[in-house]
Every structure is written in C-alpha cells, then in structure tokens.
Design a protein around this motif. Structure first.
Motif, PDB file in Angstrom:
ATOM      1  N   GLN A  45      -2.010  10.937  10.116  1.00  0.00           N
ATOM      2  CA  GLN A  45      -2.242  11.334  11.799  1.00  0.00           C
ATOM      3  C   GLN A  45      -1.487  10.192  12.605  1.00  0.00           C
ATOM      4  O   GLN A  45      -0.844  11.213  13.150  1.00  0.00           O
ATOM      5  CB  GLN A  45      -3.565  10.676  12.223  1.00  0.00           C
ATOM      6  CG  GLN A  45      -4.098  11.451  11.544  1.00  0.00           C
ATOM      7  CD  GLN A  45      -5.267  12.810  12.376  1.00  0.00           C
ATOM      8  OE1 GLN A  45      -4.464  13.111  13.245  1.00  0.00           O
ATOM      9  NE2 GLN A  45      -5.626  14.067  11.592  1.00  0.00           N
ATOM     10  N   ARG A  46      -1.411   9.464  12.344  1.00  0.00           N
ATOM     11  CA  ARG A  46      -0.209   8.582  12.573  1.00  0.00           C
ATOM     12  C   ARG A  46       1.371   8.334  12.465  1.00  0.00           C
ATOM     13  O   ARG A  46       1.709   7.674  12.763  1.00  0.00           O
ATOM     14  CB  ARG A  46      -0.569   6.585  12.808  1.00  0.00           C
ATOM     15  CG  ARG A  46      -2.110   6.374  14.243  1.00  0.00           C
ATOM     16  CD  ARG A  46      -2.170   5.056  13.908  1.00  0.00           C
ATOM     17  NE  ARG A  46      -1.111   4.014  14.063  1.00  0.00           N
ATOM     18  CZ  ARG A  46      -1.370   3.048  13.594  1.00  0.00           C
ATOM     19  NH1 ARG A  46      -2.723   2.417  13.386  1.00  0.00           N
ATOM     20  NH2 ARG A  46      -0.510   2.145  14.302  1.00  0.00           N
ATOM     21  N   MET A  47       2.001   8.882  11.310  1.00  0.00           N
ATOM     22  CA  MET A  47       3.039   9.228  10.706  1.00  0.00           C
ATOM     23  C   MET A  47       4.003   9.909  11.336  1.00  0.00           C
ATOM     24  O   MET A  47       3.687  10.834  11.994  1.00  0.00           O
ATOM     25  CB  MET A  47       3.257   9.661   9.455  1.00  0.00           C
ATOM     26  CG  MET A  47       4.042   9.899   8.493  1.00  0.00           C
ATOM     27  SD  MET A  47       3.840  11.050   7.127  1.00  0.00           S
ATOM     28  CE  MET A  47       4.356  12.290   8.253  1.00  0.00           C
ATOM     29  N   MET A 123      -6.252   6.459   3.240  1.00  0.00           N
ATOM     30  CA  MET A 123      -6.669   7.756   3.723  1.00  0.00           C
ATOM     31  C   MET A 123      -8.107   8.215   3.543  1.00  0.00           C
ATOM     32  O   MET A 123      -8.929   8.985   4.614  1.00  0.00           O
ATOM     33  CB  MET A 123      -6.329   9.323   3.467  1.00  0.00           C
ATOM     34  CG  MET A 123      -4.338   9.450   3.613  1.00  0.00           C
ATOM     35  SD  MET A 123      -4.027  10.957   3.205  1.00  0.00           S
ATOM     36  CE  MET A 123      -4.607  12.042   5.197  1.00  0.00           C
ATOM     37  N   LEU A 124      -9.002   8.064   2.782  1.00  0.00           N
ATOM     38  CA  LEU A 124     -10.492   8.093   1.799  1.00  0.00           C
ATOM     39  C   LEU A 124     -10.931   6.823   3.291  1.00  0.00           C
ATOM     40  O   LEU A 124     -11.840   7.158   3.914  1.00  0.00           O
ATOM     41  CB  LEU A 124     -10.345   7.352   1.020  1.00  0.00           C
ATOM     42  CG  LEU A 124     -10.272   9.012  -0.386  1.00  0.00           C
ATOM     43  CD1 LEU A 124     -10.481   8.529  -1.490  1.00  0.00           C
ATOM     44  CD2 LEU A 124     -11.344   9.595   0.325  1.00  0.00           C
ATOM     45  N   GLU A 125      -9.806   5.292   3.422  1.00  0.00           N
ATOM     46  CA  GLU A 125     -11.011   4.823   4.402  1.00  0.00           C
ATOM     47  C   GLU A 125     -10.570   4.769   6.103  1.00  0.00           C
ATOM     48  O   GLU A 125     -11.567   4.997   7.126  1.00  0.00           O
ATOM     49  CB  GLU A 125      -9.973   3.029   3.938  1.00  0.00           C
ATOM     50  CG  GLU A 125      -9.942   2.754   4.773  1.00  0.00           C
ATOM     51  CD  GLU A 125      -9.620   0.399   4.827  1.00  0.00           C
ATOM     52  OE1 GLU A 125      -9.849   0.502   5.495  1.00  0.00           O
ATOM     53  OE2 GLU A 125      -9.091   0.666   4.019  1.00  0.00           O
ATOM     54  N   THR A 126     -10.040   5.672   6.328  1.00  0.00           N
ATOM     55  CA  THR A 126      -9.194   5.791   7.563  1.00  0.00           C
ATOM     56  C   THR A 126      -9.872   7.238   8.085  1.00  0.00           C
ATOM     57  O   THR A 126     -10.022   7.374   9.384  1.00  0.00           O
ATOM     58  CB  THR A 126      -8.229   4.542   8.096  1.00  0.00           C
ATOM     59  OG1 THR A 126      -7.138   5.750   6.992  1.00  0.00           O
ATOM     60  CG2 THR A 126      -7.568   3.471   7.447  1.00  0.00           C
ATOM     61  N   GLU A 129     -12.114  12.503   7.387  1.00  0.00           N
ATOM     62  CA  GLU A 129     -12.486  14.230   7.866  1.00  0.00           C
ATOM     63  C   GLU A 129     -10.646  14.730   7.309  1.00  0.00           C
ATOM     64  O   GLU A 129     -10.779  15.939   7.866  1.00  0.00           O
ATOM     65  CB  GLU A 129     -12.398  13.844   9.067  1.00  0.00           C
ATOM     66  CG  GLU A 129     -11.410  13.746  10.356  1.00  0.00           C
ATOM     67  CD  GLU A 129     -11.246  11.936   9.761  1.00  0.00           C
ATOM     68  OE1 GLU A 129      -9.650  11.950  10.411  1.00  0.00           O
ATOM     69  OE2 GLU A 129     -12.172  11.416   9.710  1.00  0.00           O
ATOM     70  N   THR A 130      -9.835  14.320   7.061  1.00  0.00           N
ATOM     71  CA  THR A 130      -8.734  14.739   6.451  1.00  0.00           C
ATOM     72  C   THR A 130      -8.267  15.048   5.127  1.00  0.00           C
ATOM     73  O   THR A 130      -7.882  15.939   4.984  1.00  0.00           O
ATOM     74  CB  THR A 130      -7.095  14.015   7.438  1.00  0.00           C
ATOM     75  OG1 THR A 130      -7.244  13.801   8.744  1.00  0.00           O
ATOM     76  CG2 THR A 130      -6.157  15.208   7.385  1.00  0.00           C
ATOM     77  N   LEU A 131      -8.729  14.552   5.047  1.00  0.00           N
ATOM     78  CA  LEU A 131      -8.524  14.170   3.210  1.00  0.00           C
ATOM     79  C   LEU A 131      -9.877  14.748   2.363  1.00  0.00           C
ATOM     80  O   LEU A 131      -9.186  16.000   1.644  1.00  0.00           O
ATOM     81  CB  LEU A 131      -8.410  12.418   2.312  1.00  0.00           C
ATOM     82  CG  LEU A 131      -7.756  12.550   1.469  1.00  0.00           C
ATOM     83  CD1 LEU A 131      -6.434  13.123   1.003  1.00  0.00           C
ATOM     84  CD2 LEU A 131      -8.198  11.017   0.765  1.00  0.00           C
TER      85      LEU A 131
END
Length: 214
Positions: A45-47, A123-126, A129-131
């Motif tokens: 998301q922040r990329m 991504m699993l940590e943060t 819901e996206t991954l």
C-alpha cells in the motif's frame, strides 16, 4: 486498481511476456529488484513508483516506460519471485532418484523458503487483507500447478507419452500440493507438525507421496 482485483489476477504465466522482458532488459531487472525491496520494507500500500525509482537508481520516467502502473510492476515482481522459488525448489531435489525423496525435499524446501521470505512475511504481518486473497487466486495456483505437473511428468516419465488420465492425475496432485503449501503459509497454527524442514519431509512422505503414485 488493486482494490478491485487480487494482486495476482493479472498474472497470465506461463505464457506471459513479462519474464521474457525481464531476461532481456537489465534496467527492468533493476526496477523489479527495487520494487521487491520497497514492498518488503514498507508494504504494498505504501509503495510508490517514486521510491522504487530511487531504490533502482533510475529516473521515474524510465520506471514508467517499462511499468506504466503499480499493478504492472507488481506482476513482474510476483512472476520473478515465483520463478526463483520454483527454480530453486527444482535444484533442491537434484540427485534424488526416488519419487518420495523428491517430494519430501520439495516440501521441506517450500516450508523453509516461504517462511523466510521477506516480502511474504512483511505483507502477512501488515497487509493480510491484501495478500491472503491473492494467494488463492486462480492465476497463481494455475501457474504453479502447471509448472509442477510438467516437472513431475519429466522426472517420472521422461519423454515417454502418457495417457490423458495420467496427465490429469499429475495436475490434480500438483494442485493439492500448491493449495496445501499456501494454506500452511497463511495459517501456521496446525495439528500437523511443520516447524522444521524435517517435519515437512516426514509429512510429505507419509501423506503427499502416496498421492502421486496412486
């Protein structure tokens, strides 16, 4: 666009031209490496394309010429990482002649490689819901299934022709392997001991290998 589709829905491998472009273009490789590092550090998301350009040591115009959007760039990152994983998995089984040993080593490699993967872990940590929806997309599963089934066919049968029923069986077992691997990656709380590579080898020999030879 990523809010309307899972991250891997646009992946059309194995006939995608993305990998061919990466192989032929060193600047694209630099951009993909920069994007990987940026996502692993800050998340999807922040990329930003600006930060990817900075990490790559290139101008934004160069990045946008090769990857017009974040989705285009992410497609290249996903395919590049998947190819690395599948190729390394194949290398891990070199020299093993028995089918059960190859499957066991493949399972052990998957557990150790994926659980240590910086981008997946980030991504699993943060951003689960996206991954998580992306990890179950038909594009990702289909790509891995076809690759693994083709690899098994060559390893077991060589250049000998096989029946359509046998080819379908290999695909079915390959898909079971893929879905189980993704499931264990997303949810590690399980009655099945998979904390170590040796745990994975034991599980594969006991439960997965018999499927292939059934």
């Amino acid at each position: 666009m990523h809010t309307k589709a899972t991250l891997f829905e646009r992946v059309s491998a194995p006939d995608s031209g993305v990998l061919e472009r990466l192989d032929a273009d060193t600047l694209s490789q630099r951009i993909v490496t920069g994007a990987f590092d940026e996502i692993a550090t800050h998340g999807w998301q922040r990329m930003t394309m600006h930060n990817v350009a900075k990490r790559s040591g290139l101008g934004r115009a160069t990045v946008y010429r090769r990857f017009p959007s974040k989705d285009d760039l992410l497609e290249a990152v996903v395919l590049s990482e998947m190819r690395k994983y599948l190729a390394a998995n194949a290398v891990a089984r070199v020299g093993l002649s028995h089918e059960q040993d190859r499957i066991a080593e493949s399972a052990a490699f998957a557990v150790e490689y994926l659980r240590a993967h910086p981008l997946l872990n980030r991504m699993l940590e943060t951003e689960p819901e996206t991954l998580v929806p992306s990890l179950t997309s038909s594009a990702l599963i289909g790509f891995a299934r076809e690759f693994i089934a083709g690899m098994w066919r060559q390893e077991i049968h060589g250049d000998e022709p096989i029946t359509a029923e046998r080819a379908q069986h290999l695909k079915a077992v390959a898909e079971i392997h893929v879905r189980l691997t993704l499931s264990f990656l997303v949810s590690q709380d399980s009655a099945i001991p998979l904390a170590t590579g040796e745990d994975a080898r034991t599980f594969a020999r006991r439960y997965l290998a018999p499927l292939l030879t059934a």
